[in-house]
Motif scaffolding. Structure first.
Motif, PDB file in Angstrom:
ATOM      1  N   VAL A 172       0.838  -1.201   0.000  1.00 13.77           N
ATOM      2  CA  VAL A 172       0.000   0.000   0.000  1.00 13.77           C
ATOM      3  C   VAL A 172       0.870   1.247   0.000  1.00 13.77           C
ATOM      4  CG1 VAL A 172      -1.728   1.317   1.285  1.00 13.77           C
ATOM      5  CG2 VAL A 172      -1.959  -1.165   1.073  1.00 13.77           C
ATOM      6  N   TRP A 173       1.930   1.227   0.785  1.00 18.98           N
ATOM      7  CA  TRP A 173       2.856   2.366   0.788  1.00 18.98           C
ATOM      8  C   TRP A 173       3.539   2.530  -0.574  1.00 18.98           C
ATOM      9  CZ3 TRP A 173       3.587   6.323   4.005  1.00 18.98           C
ATOM     10  CH2 TRP A 173       3.106   6.219   5.318  1.00 18.98           C
ATOM     11  N   ALA A 174       3.935   1.437  -1.194  1.00 19.65           N
ATOM     12  CA  ALA A 174       4.590   1.522  -2.511  1.00 19.65           C
ATOM     13  C   ALA A 174       3.634   2.111  -3.548  1.00 19.65           C
ATOM     14  CB  ALA A 174       5.077   0.140  -2.943  1.00 19.65           C
ATOM     15  N   ASN A 175       2.378   1.703  -3.506  1.00 16.91           N
ATOM     16  CA  ASN A 175       1.390   2.243  -4.436  1.00 16.91           C
ATOM     17  C   ASN A 175       1.112   3.727  -4.174  1.00 16.91           C
ATOM     18  OD1 ASN A 175       1.108  -0.144  -5.797  1.00 16.91           O
ATOM     19  ND2 ASN A 175      -0.782  -0.756  -4.777  1.00 16.91           N
ATOM     20  N   TYR A 176       1.202   4.108  -2.921  1.00 15.52           N
ATOM     21  CA  TYR A 176       1.020   5.520  -2.564  1.00 15.52           C
ATOM     22  C   TYR A 176       2.116   6.370  -3.187  1.00 15.52           C
ATOM     23  CZ  TYR A 176       1.121   9.633   0.565  1.00 15.52           C
ATOM     24  OH  TYR A 176       1.151  10.905   1.093  1.00 15.52           O
ATOM     25  N   GLY A 180       0.143   7.431  -6.155  1.00 18.64           N
ATOM     26  CA  GLY A 180      -0.740   8.315  -5.395  1.00 18.64           C
ATOM     27  C   GLY A 180      -1.969   7.629  -4.832  1.00 18.64           C
ATOM     28  N   SER A 181      -1.986   6.309  -4.814  1.00 17.20           N
ATOM     29  CA  SER A 181      -3.129   5.551  -4.308  1.00 17.20           C
ATOM     30  C   SER A 181      -3.128   5.538  -2.779  1.00 17.20           C
ATOM     31  CB  SER A 181      -3.072   4.115  -4.825  1.00 17.20           C
ATOM     32  OG  SER A 181      -3.980   3.281  -4.125  1.00 17.20           O
ATOM     33  N   TYR A 182      -4.313   5.642  -2.201  1.00 16.79           N
ATOM     34  CA  TYR A 182      -4.459   5.536  -0.752  1.00 16.79           C
ATOM     35  C   TYR A 182      -4.991   4.158  -0.346  1.00 16.79           C
ATOM     36  CZ  TYR A 182      -3.548  10.530  -0.249  1.00 16.79           C
ATOM     37  OH  TYR A 182      -2.962  11.775  -0.260  1.00 16.79           O
ATOM     38  N   GLY A 183      -4.883   3.209  -1.244  1.00 20.48           N
ATOM     39  CA  GLY A 183      -5.333   1.855  -0.958  1.00 20.48           C
ATOM     40  C   GLY A 183      -6.726   1.605  -1.485  1.00 20.48           C
ATOM     41  N   LEU A 184      -7.075   0.351  -1.648  1.00 20.52           N
ATOM     42  CA  LEU A 184      -8.416  -0.052  -2.041  1.00 20.52           C
ATOM     43  C   LEU A 184      -9.368   0.096  -0.846  1.00 20.52           C
ATOM     44  CD1 LEU A 184      -7.496  -3.173  -4.198  1.00 20.52           C
ATOM     45  CD2 LEU A 184      -8.240  -0.922  -5.013  1.00 20.52           C
ATOM     46  N   PRO A 185     -10.676   0.043  -1.079  1.00 22.42           N
ATOM     47  CA  PRO A 185     -11.628   0.300   0.015  1.00 22.42           C
ATOM     48  C   PRO A 185     -11.523  -0.650   1.202  1.00 22.42           C
ATOM     49  CG  PRO A 185     -12.725   0.478  -2.097  1.00 22.42           C
ATOM     50  CD  PRO A 185     -11.359  -0.066  -2.382  1.00 22.42           C
ATOM     51  N   ASN A 186     -10.891  -1.810   1.018  1.00 24.18           N
ATOM     52  CA  ASN A 186     -10.761  -2.756   2.127  1.00 24.18           C
ATOM     53  C   ASN A 186      -9.366  -2.737   2.747  1.00 24.18           C
ATOM     54  OD1 ASN A 186      -9.637  -3.904  -0.233  1.00 24.18           O
ATOM     55  ND2 ASN A 186      -9.747  -5.954   0.679  1.00 24.18           N
ATOM     56  N   PHE A 391       3.932  12.290  -9.279  1.00 26.14           N
ATOM     57  CA  PHE A 391       4.554  11.134  -8.649  1.00 26.14           C
ATOM     58  C   PHE A 391       6.013  11.003  -9.101  1.00 26.14           C
ATOM     59  CE2 PHE A 391       0.084   9.906  -9.807  1.00 26.14           C
ATOM     60  CZ  PHE A 391      -0.462  10.379  -8.630  1.00 26.14           C
ATOM     61  N   LYS A 392       6.890  10.648  -8.191  1.00 23.99           N
ATOM     62  CA  LYS A 392       8.324  10.545  -8.476  1.00 23.99           C
ATOM     63  C   LYS A 392       8.792   9.119  -8.201  1.00 23.99           C
ATOM     64  CE  LYS A 392       8.479  14.986  -9.315  1.00 23.99           C
ATOM     65  NZ  LYS A 392       8.687  15.526 -10.681  1.00 23.99           N
ATOM     66  N   LYS A 393       8.407   8.227  -9.097  1.00 24.27           N
ATOM     67  CA  LYS A 393       8.756   6.813  -8.912  1.00 24.27           C
ATOM     68  C   LYS A 393      10.263   6.585  -8.937  1.00 24.27           C
ATOM     69  CE  LYS A 393       5.887   5.361 -12.200  1.00 24.27           C
ATOM     70  NZ  LYS A 393       5.108   4.455 -13.071  1.00 24.27           N
ATOM     71  N   GLU A 394      10.988   7.460  -9.650  1.00 23.52           N
ATOM     72  CA  GLU A 394      12.425   7.239  -9.810  1.00 23.52           C
ATOM     73  C   GLU A 394      13.207   7.373  -8.512  1.00 23.52           C
ATOM     74  OE1 GLU A 394      11.424  11.521 -10.954  1.00 23.52           O
ATOM     75  OE2 GLU A 394      10.590   9.523 -11.280  1.00 23.52           O
ATOM     76  N   LYS A 406      -0.027  -0.767 -10.194  1.00 21.43           N
ATOM     77  CA  LYS A 406      -1.014   0.277 -10.469  1.00 21.43           C
ATOM     78  C   LYS A 406      -2.419  -0.263 -10.227  1.00 21.43           C
ATOM     79  CE  LYS A 406      -2.245   3.926 -13.693  1.00 21.43           C
ATOM     80  NZ  LYS A 406      -1.964   4.576 -14.988  1.00 21.43           N
ATOM     81  N   PRO A 407      -3.181   0.412  -9.380  1.00 20.86           N
ATOM     82  CA  PRO A 407      -4.526  -0.089  -9.076  1.00 20.86           C
ATOM     83  C   PRO A 407      -5.405  -0.149 -10.330  1.00 20.86           C
ATOM     84  CG  PRO A 407      -3.851   1.608  -7.511  1.00 20.86           C
ATOM     85  CD  PRO A 407      -2.847   1.625  -8.609  1.00 20.86           C
ATOM     86  N   LYS A 408      -6.197  -1.193 -10.400  1.00 18.89           N
ATOM     87  CA  LYS A 408      -7.182  -1.333 -11.476  1.00 18.89           C
ATOM     88  C   LYS A 408      -8.570  -1.329 -10.847  1.00 18.89           C
ATOM     89  CE  LYS A 408      -4.115  -3.997 -14.487  1.00 18.89           C
ATOM     90  NZ  LYS A 408      -3.895  -5.282 -15.213  1.00 18.89           N
ATOM     91  N   TYR A 409      -9.452  -0.560 -11.430  1.00 24.53           N
ATOM     92  CA  TYR A 409     -10.775  -0.383 -10.854  1.00 24.53           C
ATOM     93  C   TYR A 409     -11.835  -0.963 -11.781  1.00 24.53           C
ATOM     94  CZ  TYR A 409      -7.946   2.977  -8.296  1.00 24.53           C
ATOM     95  OH  TYR A 409      -6.949   3.554  -7.554  1.00 24.53           O
ATOM     96  N   PRO A 410     -12.921  -1.445 -11.219  1.00 25.67           N
ATOM     97  CA  PRO A 410     -13.984  -2.012 -12.052  1.00 25.67           C
ATOM     98  C   PRO A 410     -14.538  -0.977 -13.037  1.00 25.67           C
ATOM     99  CG  PRO A 410     -14.354  -2.482  -9.720  1.00 25.67           C
ATOM    100  CD  PRO A 410     -13.241  -1.493  -9.778  1.00 25.67           C
ATOM    101  N   LYS A 411     -14.994  -1.471 -14.171  1.00 23.57           N
ATOM    102  CA  LYS A 411     -15.641  -0.621 -15.169  1.00 23.57           C
ATOM    103  C   LYS A 411     -16.983  -1.257 -15.534  1.00 23.57           C
ATOM    104  CE  LYS A 411     -11.352   1.270 -17.066  1.00 23.57           C
ATOM    105  NZ  LYS A 411     -10.528   1.500 -18.295  1.00 23.57           N
ATOM    106  N   PRO A 412     -17.979  -1.058 -14.672  1.00 21.18           N
ATOM    107  CA  PRO A 412     -19.257  -1.750 -14.868  1.00 21.18           C
ATOM    108  C   PRO A 412     -20.145  -1.156 -15.954  1.00 21.18           C
ATOM    109  CG  PRO A 412     -19.366  -0.369 -12.930  1.00 21.18           C
ATOM    110  CD  PRO A 412     -17.954  -0.283 -13.429  1.00 21.18           C
TER     111      PRO A 412
END
Length: 569
Positions: A172-176, A180-186, A391-394, A406-412
Motif C-alpha cells: 500500500v505504501w509503494a502504491n502511494y 498516489g493511491s491511498y489503498g483499495l476500500p478494504n 509522482f516521483k517513482k524514480e 497500479k490499481p485497477k478499478y472495475p468498469k461496470p
C-alpha cells in the motif's frame, strides 16, 4: 458521531477494550461505555447529538436484553422509520430506532436507512456479531483477526492500542508513492488491519468471518433511468437536495456549515438558507492571507447575499509544523496536505463556538462530472491543478518499487465517463476525502455531515444523460442552472478551482528547514531502503530551485516522516 470498539473471542483481557476506547476518546467525549459478556466486549465513545439524555448512552440494549448495539453515525430518517416500527421505545434517539429496525427487518434494514453509519450488533443467544457500514463508507470500520479473535474499532490507533504491532503494509505504501493511491476500500496502510468496505456487512460467529456486499449501486441507478426533461431534472434534483439538507439539520445541538468560494459550496449555502431560522446559522471558512489561493472574495460575496454570520479561520505557515504532527496522530495514515490542516482548524474553531455539527459540500463533482479530467479521453491525472505527473517513482529503490502495482478499478458501465465517476465515488476521490474529513472533524469532537452524498441524490444525478452533466464544455450544468436563481454569474459559472493553500510555496520557503530535517530522519530510519536517497535529494534540490509544479511528492515524503515520528512517541 462517535467511536465504537469491540472484541469477540476467548480469553479477552479485561482492560483491552478500555485501552481501545481511551485511544479514540476524542471521538466521543460525552460518555464512555463498556458492555462485557461471555467471550465478547463492546465499547463506545459518545458524542451526543440527538437525544442528549443518558438513556441513549451506548452500548445500547434492546428490551429483551438479548441484543447489544454500538453505533457510530446518524440515521437521518429515524423519525420516519420510528413510525413504521412496532416497538416500545424508551428514548428519542436514532440509536434505538436502528436497533429496533434490525430486530424488525434483520439485515434488510440497511436498505431503509438514510444516513452515515458503522455499527455492530451482538446477539447473545446466537453468539453472533453483525456489523455494517453505510453505502459510501462515510463512517469508518476497521478490523483484524488474530488469536481466534475479531477486533474492530472506528480508528486504526484503537486496534494498535489493543496490542496489534504497527507494521507498515509495504505494498500500500509503494502504491502511494508510485501512483498516489491511498489503498483499495478494504485496505489500510498497516499490515493485518483491514477496512469493511462501504456498502458491505460482516457476520462473525464460531471464529468464522463472512463479508457480503449489500449496496449494489449499479442496480440502484437503473431505477432512475426514466427519461426526464431538463426542467424536470432540475425540479426533482432541487427537491431531493432540499430534503437531504432538511434531514441533516436534525440535531439537538447547533448546526453550521463549511464554506469555500466554489459552486458546490454556493449551492449548499443557497439551500441551507431555505431552512427555517437560517439567518442564525454560522458559516466557517479558512484562509491563508495569500490572495493567489484564498477564496474569501467569493465567500464574502455569497455571504453578502445571505447575511449568515461568517467565521474566518486563518492558517499561518508557522502553525504547520505542530498542526501537522497533531493531525498525523489523528489520521493514522497519510493525508491530503496543508489544505487538510486548514480544514482541521475550522472544526477546532467550531467546537470553541459550540457548533458541534457542520455541513460540507463533498460529493457534487462525482455525481455531476465536475472534474476537468472528465472531459479527457485518456486516463488523465486525477490530481487537480498540476501539469506534470506529481509522482516521483524514480526516487524509490528498485526493490521497493517492485512491490507497486497500479490499481485497477472495475468498469461496470459501457460509458467511459460513468466509469470515471464510479471510480471516484467508490475507489478514489470520495473514499479518500471521507477518510480525511472523518478524522479531522473527530479530532475536535465535532460531527461532519455531507448532504450531497445522500444516496437518493447521487443515484439520480449519476443516472442522468451526459448532456445534462456537461454541455458546451460547461460541467455540472444542471447544478449551475439551479443555483443561478440564487447567486450571481461570477459564482455560478466560475470555472472549478482546486481547493488550495500556498503549499508549494510554503514547503520550499517558510517550511524548508522543517522538510529538510524530516527527510534526514527518513534517511536514518529503517525505512531508508524504500528510497534511492541520491535521487530523492536531487528532486528536493530541484524543487527548491523552482521545479515546483507539484508539491505532492514532497508532502508524501513528509507524511512518512511524520508517521514515523508518531510511531516512536
Amino acid at each position: 458521531m462517535c467511536g465504537i470498539a469491540g472484541v469477540v473471542g476467548e480469553n479477552i483481557e479485561k482492560d483491552s477494550i478500555h485501552k481501545m476506547l481511551l485511544s479514540q476518546t476524542h471521538r466521543g467525549p460525552d460518555y464512555t461505555g463498556v458492555w462485557e459478556g461471555e467471550n465478547v466486549a463492546l465499547g463506545h465513545n459518545r458524542l451526543a447529538i440527538i437525544d442528549l439524555t443518558a438513556t441513549s448512552n451506548q452500548p445500547f440494549t434492546d428490551n429483551s436484553n438479548r441484543y447489544q448495539l454500538v453505533f457510530n453515525g446518524e440515521i437521518y430518517n429515524y423519525l420516519e422509520l420510528r413510525k413504521e416500527l412496532n416497538y416500545n421505545f424508551k428514548t428519542n434517539s436514532d440509536t434505538e430506532v436502528l436497533l429496533a429496525a434490525y430486530l424488525e427487518w434483520g439485515k434488510d434494514c440497511l436498505h431503509k436507512l438514510n444516513g452515515m453509519f458503522s455499527f455492530a450488533i451482538w446477539d447473545a443467544k446466537k453468539e453472533k456479531l453483525f456489523a455494517a457500514r453505510d453505502r459510501f463508507g462515510v463512517k469508518p470500520f476497521f478490523y483484524t483477526q488474530i488469536d481466534n479473535k475479531l477486533i474492530f474499532s472506528s480508528e486504526i490507533k484503537a486496534i494498535h492500542a489493543f496490542g496489534i504491532q504497527k507494521t507498515p503494509n509495504r505494498k500500500v505504501w509503494a502504491n502511494y508513492f508510485a501512483f498516489g493511491s491511498y489503498g483499495l476500500p478494504n485496505e489500510t496502510f498497516w499490515q493485518d488491519i483491514s477496512q469493511l468496505s462501504g456498502g458491505h456487512y460482516l457476520e462473525y460467529s464460531n471464529k468464522n468471518l463472512k463479508i457480503e456486499k449489500w449496496y449494489f449501486f449499479e442496480q440502484e441507478i437503473k431505477k432512475h433511468q426514466e427519461k426526464y426533461s431538463y426542467e424536470e431534472v432540475k425540479t426533482k434534483y432541487s427537491n431531493l437536495l432540499k430534503q437531504s439538507i432538511r434531514l441533516r439539520f436534525r440535531a439537538d445541538v447547533a448546526v453550521g456549515f463549511n464554506l469555500s468560494g466554489g459552486l458546490d459550496s454556493s449551492a449548499l449555502l443557497a439551500f441551507v438558507n431555505e431552512q427555517e431560522y437560517s439567518e442564525n446559522i454560522k458559516a466557517f471558512t479558512f484562509y491563508t492571507d495569500d490572495k493567489r489561493y484564498d477564496e474569501l472574495t467569493w465567500v464574502e460575496e455569497m455571504i453578502s447575499i445571505t447575511k449568515n454570520p461568517l467565521v474566518k479561520v486563518l492558517l499561518k505557515s508557522d502553525e504547520v509544523e505542530e498542526l501537522s504532527k497533531k493531525i498525523t496522530f489523528h489520521q493514522d495514515e497519510p493525508f491530503g496536505g496543508i489544505p487538510t490542516l486548514a480544514y482541521a482548524k475550522i472544526f477546532e474553531q467550531a467546537r470553541k463556538e459550540d457548533v458541534l455539527v457542520l455541513l460540507d459540500g463533498q460529493g457534487m463533482d462525482e455525481q455531476w462530472a465536475g472534474y476537468d479530467y472528465y472531459l479527457k479521453k485518456e486516463d488523465a491525472n486525477i490530481i487537480q491543478g498540476v501539469n506534470k505527473s506529481p509522482f516521483k517513482k524514480e526516487v524509490l529503490s528498485k526493490e521497493f518499487l517492485a512491490l507497486a502495482e497500479k490499481p485497477k478499478y472495475p468498469k461496470p458501465f459501457k460509458d467511459d465517463l460513468l466509469n470515471k465517476q464510479y471510480r471516484d465515488l467508490f475507489y478514489t476521490k470520495i473514499p479518500r476525502a471521507l477518510r480525511f474529513n472523518d478524522r479531522v472533524s473527530m479530532a475536535s469532537s465535532t460531527e461532519l455531515r455531507e448532504p450531497f452524498l445522500d444516496y437518493n441524490l447521487v443515484e439520480f444525478a449519476f443516472a442522468q444523460p451526459l448532456e445534462y452533466k456537461i454541455k458546451n464544455g460547461i460541467q455540472k450544468k444542471v447544478l449551475r442552472d439551479i443555483v443561478s436563481e440564487f447567486l450571481s454569474d461570477s459564482i455560478t459559472y466560475a470555472p472549478k478551482r482546486p481547493l488550495q493553500t500556498p503549499q508549494r510555496e510554503w514547503l520550499g520557503n517558510d517550511l524548508k528547514d522543517f522538510v529538510s530535517g524530516k527527510l534526514k530522519e527518513i534517511e536514518k530510519s529503517s525505512f531508508s531502503n524504500w528510497f534511492d536517497f541520491d535521487k530523492l535529494k536531487k528532486e528536493w534540490e530541484n524543487y527548491l530551485e523552482g521545479d515546483n509544479d507539484s508539491s505532492f511528492h514532497i508532502w508524501q515524503w513528509l507524511s512518512l516522516a511524520l508517521i514515523l515520528d508518531n510511531n516512536t512517541n
